[in-house]
Design a protein around this motif. Structure first.
Motif, PDB file in Angstrom:
ATOM      1  N   ASP A 212      14.263  21.149  68.025  1.00  0.00           N
ATOM      2  CA  ASP A 212      15.237  22.074  67.443  1.00  0.00           C
ATOM      3  C   ASP A 212      15.207  22.045  65.919  1.00  0.00           C
ATOM      4  O   ASP A 212      16.238  22.007  65.257  1.00  0.00           O
ATOM      5  CB  ASP A 212      16.647  21.746  67.963  1.00  0.00           C
ATOM      6  N   VAL A 213      13.996  22.035  65.341  1.00  0.00           N
ATOM      7  CA  VAL A 213      13.852  22.030  63.892  1.00  0.00           C
ATOM      8  C   VAL A 213      12.797  23.051  63.488  1.00  0.00           C
ATOM      9  O   VAL A 213      11.947  23.448  64.286  1.00  0.00           O
ATOM     10  CB  VAL A 213      13.440  20.636  63.358  1.00  0.00           C
ATOM     11  N   HIS A 214      12.866  23.500  62.242  1.00  0.00           N
ATOM     12  CA  HIS A 214      11.791  24.266  61.629  1.00  0.00           C
ATOM     13  C   HIS A 214      11.630  23.709  60.222  1.00  0.00           C
ATOM     14  O   HIS A 214      12.226  22.698  59.885  1.00  0.00           O
ATOM     15  CB  HIS A 214      12.109  25.762  61.610  1.00  0.00           C
ATOM     16  N   THR A 215      10.793  24.331  59.405  1.00  0.00           N
ATOM     17  CA  THR A 215      10.501  23.763  58.099  1.00  0.00           C
ATOM     18  C   THR A 215      11.666  23.959  57.143  1.00  0.00           C
ATOM     19  O   THR A 215      11.822  24.997  56.525  1.00  0.00           O
ATOM     20  CB  THR A 215       9.230  24.395  57.511  1.00  0.00           C
ATOM     21  N   THR A 216      12.469  22.960  57.048  1.00  0.00           N
ATOM     22  CA  THR A 216      13.582  22.979  56.111  1.00  0.00           C
ATOM     23  C   THR A 216      14.026  21.539  55.896  1.00  0.00           C
ATOM     24  O   THR A 216      13.459  20.607  56.469  1.00  0.00           O
ATOM     25  CB  THR A 216      14.751  23.832  56.654  1.00  0.00           C
ATOM     26  N   THR A 217      15.028  21.337  55.064  1.00  0.00           N
ATOM     27  CA  THR A 217      15.547  20.001  54.814  1.00  0.00           C
ATOM     28  C   THR A 217      16.774  19.766  55.680  1.00  0.00           C
ATOM     29  O   THR A 217      17.673  20.598  55.734  1.00  0.00           O
ATOM     30  CB  THR A 217      15.910  19.830  53.326  1.00  0.00           C
ATOM     31  N   TYR A 218      16.804  18.620  56.356  1.00  0.00           N
ATOM     32  CA  TYR A 218      17.921  18.252  57.218  1.00  0.00           C
ATOM     33  C   TYR A 218      18.608  17.018  56.638  1.00  0.00           C
ATOM     34  O   TYR A 218      17.977  16.185  55.984  1.00  0.00           O
ATOM     35  CB  TYR A 218      17.432  17.974  58.637  1.00  0.00           C
ATOM     36  N   ARG A 219      19.887  16.919  56.916  1.00  0.00           N
ATOM     37  CA  ARG A 219      20.681  15.808  56.397  1.00  0.00           C
ATOM     38  C   ARG A 219      21.298  15.039  57.554  1.00  0.00           C
ATOM     39  O   ARG A 219      21.979  15.626  58.393  1.00  0.00           O
ATOM     40  CB  ARG A 219      21.760  16.315  55.437  1.00  0.00           C
ATOM     41  N   THR A 220      21.040  13.749  57.561  1.00  0.00           N
ATOM     42  CA  THR A 220      21.592  12.874  58.591  1.00  0.00           C
ATOM     43  C   THR A 220      22.699  12.032  57.969  1.00  0.00           C
ATOM     44  O   THR A 220      22.461  11.290  57.004  1.00  0.00           O
ATOM     45  CB  THR A 220      20.498  11.972  59.183  1.00  0.00           C
ATOM     46  N   HIS A 221      23.900  12.174  58.519  1.00  0.00           N
ATOM     47  CA  HIS A 221      25.047  11.407  58.037  1.00  0.00           C
ATOM     48  C   HIS A 221      25.179  10.145  58.895  1.00  0.00           C
ATOM     49  O   HIS A 221      25.305  10.230  60.118  1.00  0.00           O
ATOM     50  CB  HIS A 221      26.317  12.240  58.119  1.00  0.00           C
ATOM     51  N   ILE A 222      25.114   8.988  58.250  1.00  0.00           N
ATOM     52  CA  ILE A 222      25.184   7.708  58.956  1.00  0.00           C
ATOM     53  C   ILE A 222      26.516   7.048  58.624  1.00  0.00           C
ATOM     54  O   ILE A 222      26.864   6.879  57.447  1.00  0.00           O
ATOM     55  CB  ILE A 222      24.018   6.794  58.568  1.00  0.00           C
ATOM     56  N   THR A 223      27.271   6.683  59.652  1.00  0.00           N
ATOM     57  CA  THR A 223      28.592   6.071  59.478  1.00  0.00           C
ATOM     58  C   THR A 223      28.606   4.702  60.139  1.00  0.00           C
ATOM     59  O   THR A 223      28.204   4.561  61.304  1.00  0.00           O
ATOM     60  CB  THR A 223      29.692   6.949  60.092  1.00  0.00           C
ATOM     61  N   ALA A 224      29.061   3.697  59.387  1.00  0.00           N
ATOM     62  CA  ALA A 224      29.187   2.333  59.912  1.00  0.00           C
ATOM     63  C   ALA A 224      30.661   1.941  59.929  1.00  0.00           C
ATOM     64  O   ALA A 224      31.425   2.275  59.012  1.00  0.00           O
ATOM     65  CB  ALA A 224      28.388   1.352  59.058  1.00  0.00           C
ATOM     66  N   THR A 225      31.066   1.214  60.967  1.00  0.00           N
ATOM     67  CA  THR A 225      32.446   0.748  61.120  1.00  0.00           C
ATOM     68  C   THR A 225      32.429  -0.745  61.384  1.00  0.00           C
ATOM     69  O   THR A 225      31.608  -1.230  62.193  1.00  0.00           O
ATOM     70  CB  THR A 225      33.136   1.466  62.296  1.00  0.00           C
ATOM     71  N   ASP A 226      33.332  -1.485  60.694  1.00  0.00           N
ATOM     72  CA  ASP A 226      33.362  -2.933  60.910  1.00  0.00           C
ATOM     73  C   ASP A 226      34.534  -3.329  61.804  1.00  0.00           C
ATOM     74  O   ASP A 226      35.309  -2.471  62.271  1.00  0.00           O
ATOM     75  CB  ASP A 226      33.390  -3.687  59.583  1.00  0.00           C
ATOM     76  N   ALA A 227      34.660  -4.620  62.046  1.00  0.00           N
ATOM     77  CA  ALA A 227      35.656  -5.135  62.990  1.00  0.00           C
ATOM     78  C   ALA A 227      37.082  -4.919  62.511  1.00  0.00           C
ATOM     79  O   ALA A 227      38.025  -4.953  63.316  1.00  0.00           O
ATOM     80  CB  ALA A 227      35.412  -6.625  63.242  1.00  0.00           C
ATOM     81  N   GLU A 228      37.289  -4.702  61.209  1.00  0.00           N
ATOM     82  CA  GLU A 228      38.628  -4.475  60.682  1.00  0.00           C
ATOM     83  C   GLU A 228      38.966  -2.993  60.594  1.00  0.00           C
ATOM     84  O   GLU A 228      40.011  -2.625  60.062  1.00  0.00           O
ATOM     85  CB  GLU A 228      38.762  -5.132  59.306  1.00  0.00           C
ATOM     86  N   GLY A 229      38.095  -2.155  61.079  1.00  0.00           N
ATOM     87  CA  GLY A 229      38.362  -0.720  61.088  1.00  0.00           C
ATOM     88  C   GLY A 229      37.912   0.005  59.841  1.00  0.00           C
ATOM     89  O   GLY A 229      38.126   1.219  59.714  1.00  0.00           O
ATOM     90  N   ASN A 230      37.280  -0.691  58.895  1.00  0.00           N
ATOM     91  CA  ASN A 230      36.749  -0.025  57.705  1.00  0.00           C
ATOM     92  C   ASN A 230      35.524   0.797  58.084  1.00  0.00           C
ATOM     93  O   ASN A 230      34.724   0.391  58.929  1.00  0.00           O
ATOM     94  CB  ASN A 230      36.355  -1.057  56.644  1.00  0.00           C
ATOM     95  N   SER A 231      35.366   1.937  57.442  1.00  0.00           N
ATOM     96  CA  SER A 231      34.183   2.755  57.695  1.00  0.00           C
ATOM     97  C   SER A 231      33.613   3.265  56.379  1.00  0.00           C
ATOM     98  O   SER A 231      34.337   3.449  55.400  1.00  0.00           O
ATOM     99  CB  SER A 231      34.508   3.936  58.622  1.00  0.00           C
TER     100      SER A 231
END
Length: 577
Positions: free
Chosen positions: A259-278
């Motif tokens: 599901d891609v063609h020649t363009t720029t894609y952006r991947t958003h990466i989210t991390a969450t820790d044991a105290e609920g911080n993200s």
């Protein structure tokens, strides 16, 4: 004496006048030369010419060089240009008598005689113009094109070289495994991303792409996810923890690109820790150039793209290529871009060569020579034919989806079809779980396998998925409704009911289950003199127990015999399925 003095005065005056005229003539000659020279200098001073070398092309003979020049500004007429070619030691100057109008672009072809084009290090251009006095002069060098080592290593066959892009000059090149970071300064936000890796950066549909992050939190990171907006869908990945390094947890996930063609894609990466911080970061990546191209046709690149790193083979077979203005085609390190003899590459944008451009032919593997290829992995060869391969411009003579190209019977199959079940006996009832299979041609509902047997059917045409108890006989399946007096290939179980089914199982209720009764048990017609009578019941059935499948026994059918007399009961053969 006085007359002589008068004559002497006249002569003196004439001499003085003559001397003045001579002096004026001398001064005028000097001034005239100065003015003429000054007018040339003024004409030169007024001329500001902007010539730009747009590209340098090297042909296969390695002595012919094509140079594309564009004139951008300046109003003075140019009568020609000097092109200066250098290999660092020798210089060859070739004059081209031509006129370039303002904003005109023109291509010139030169044959080098002093050195090979493979040793070319620079190409320069200087204008030739004519002063007001008709004197011809050569101006300063207006533009120079430097050929780098990576560009020279790419020269093999007809090659068009472009100036280095700003990104390349800053050292950013390649589209394989790319690492990002650091991501923060000052007091970091938790969880803290230390490193992030996209491998590879440039991809094609069907490639595996891996996202990896190194992340830290004193309470421990418990969850890392990614979100990417593709062309028509959203990709969500849950990264799995795969290790630890330097106190940082490492999370990673791999997906199959689609599901891609020649363009720029952006991947958003989210991390969450044991105290609920993200905390989140965004990585960018692109689809490869190849997805813009259809082999065997003339194509135009409309978006900047890269070949991808590694030993990638890319290019266009059986067609010419145009790189649009404002578009950059990047040939990454160790990658090869191939194109055919007789085809052209027209560059209105830019080509950045970190790998190599080679004149030859592109192929797909067709190991079983069935006319079908995998249609994805390109192979380069200098020859126009290659054993076990099909030209990419053919797309595979029949198709480009071969799912099995080697092994016995591989020439009989070429495509993956989903949700197929096994139906050897062609009764449209299958055995086994429906799955994707590599199959070939079809006959009615059925697909061919590597043995040449048409034995797979889709769930759409399947009348009973995974319910056929004997796939070697179409006489046995869950759809059988007929009854049989003889056993079949699956015994008496014709309809896959996990055993035999008898058609008639009831005992008759006539005369309490017995046929012959005394007169007192009948209707009082003892005057018939039979000594007994036939009692007719209202319920048919077996006399006694039901007969076994295929066995014949006494059976009473309702109203099947007269009210009295011999001849009852009748008999029946038990039917089963």
């Amino acid at each position: 004496m006085q007359g002589k003095r008068g004559l002497s005065a006249v002569v003196t005056t004439l001499v003085i006048i003559l001397l003045v005229l001579v002096a004026i003539g001398i001064v005028w000659a000097v001034v005239s030369n100065i003015l003429e020279s000054g007018s040339d200098q003024i004409g030169i001073g007024q001329f500001t010419l902007d010539l730009e070398i747009k590209s340098v092309g090297v042909q296969e003979d390695n002595i012919t060089v094509d140079v594309v020049i564009e004139r951008n500004k300046g109003n003075t007429e140019v009568i020609g240009m000097n092109f200066i070619f250098s290999n660092g030691t020798d210089t060859e100057i070739i004059r081209e008598d031509t006129v370039l109008e303002k904003f005109e672009k023109k291509s010139f072809k030169f044959v080098l005689t002093k050195f090979s084009a493979t040793d070319l290090k620079s190409v320069s251009v200087a204008p030739i113009y004519e002063s007001a006095s008709g004197k011809e002069s050569v101006g300063n060098v207006a533009d120079s094109f430097e050929v780098t080592e990576s560009m020279r290593s790419a020269i093999s066959g007809d090659v068009i070289l472009e100036p280095q892009s700003n990104f390349e000059k800053m050292g950013y090149a390649g589209a394989g495994k790319v690492e990002y970071g650091p991501f923060s300064s000052g007091v970091p936000k938790l969880p803290e991303f230390k490193r992030a890796i996209v491998d590879p950066l440039d991809v094609l549909p069907g490639d595996n792409q891996t996202f990896t992050v190194h992340v830290y939190s004193p309470s421990g990171v418990i969850n890392v996810t990614t979100t990417t907006e593709l062309d028509n869908s959203t990709l969500n990945l849950d990264l799995q923890e795969i290790g630890e390094e330097g106190g940082n947890q490492i999370f990673s996930a791999t997906w199959i690109v689609n599901d891609v063609h020649t363009t720029t894609y952006r991947t958003h990466i989210t991390a969450t820790d044991a105290e609920g911080n993200s905390n989140s970061i965004t990585l960018t990546w692109t689809d490869s150039c190849q997805s813009q191209l259809t082999q065997g046709t003339t194509e135009t690149l409309t978006s900047s793209c890269s070949t991808g790193g590694g030993s990638v083979i890319a290019g266009l077979d059986g067609g010419s290529l145009t790189v649009n203005g404002g578009v950059t085609l990047t040939i990454d390190s160790t990658a090869t871009w191939g194109f055919n003899d007789g085809q052209s590459i027209t560059v209105n944008g830019q080509i950045t060569v970190n790998g190599q451009i080679k004149k030859g032919y592109l192929f797909y593997v067709d190991g079983d020579l069935d006319g079908y290829t995998d249609g994805s992995t390109l192979v380069y060869d200098a020859n126009s034919a290659k054993a076990g391969h099909r030209r990419a411009s053919d797309g595979g003579i029949l198709g480009s989806s071969d799912c099995q190209d080697t092994g016995g019977g591989s020439s009989l199959v070429y495509r993956n079809v989903g949700s197929l079940g096994l139906d050897v006996d062609h009764d449209r009832y299958t055995t086994g779980t429906s799955t994707t299979r590599c199959v070939g041609a079809t006959s009615s509902y059925w697909y061919r396998d590597t043995t040449g047997v048409y034995k797979y059917i889709t769930t759409t045409d399947d009348l009973g998925t995974n319910t056929d108890c004997l796939d070697s006989s179409s006489a046995v399946n869950p759809g059988i409704t007929a009854w049989y007096t003889t056993s079949g290939p699956n015994g008496w179980d014709y309809n896959c009911a996990s055993g035999e089914e008898q058609r008639w199982t009831d005992a008759s209720s006539a005369c309490g289950g017995t046929i012959w009764q005394t007169e007192s048990g009948c209707n009082g017609d003892a005057d018939q003199g039979m000594g007994a009578c036939n009692c007719v019941g209202t319920n048919e059935g077996w006399v006694g127990s039901a007969a076994a499948c295929g066995a014949t026994a006494s059976y009473v059918a309702t109203n099947s015999c007269p009210d009295f007399g011999p001849g009852c009961p009748g008999s029946r053969t038990q039917e089963c399925h």
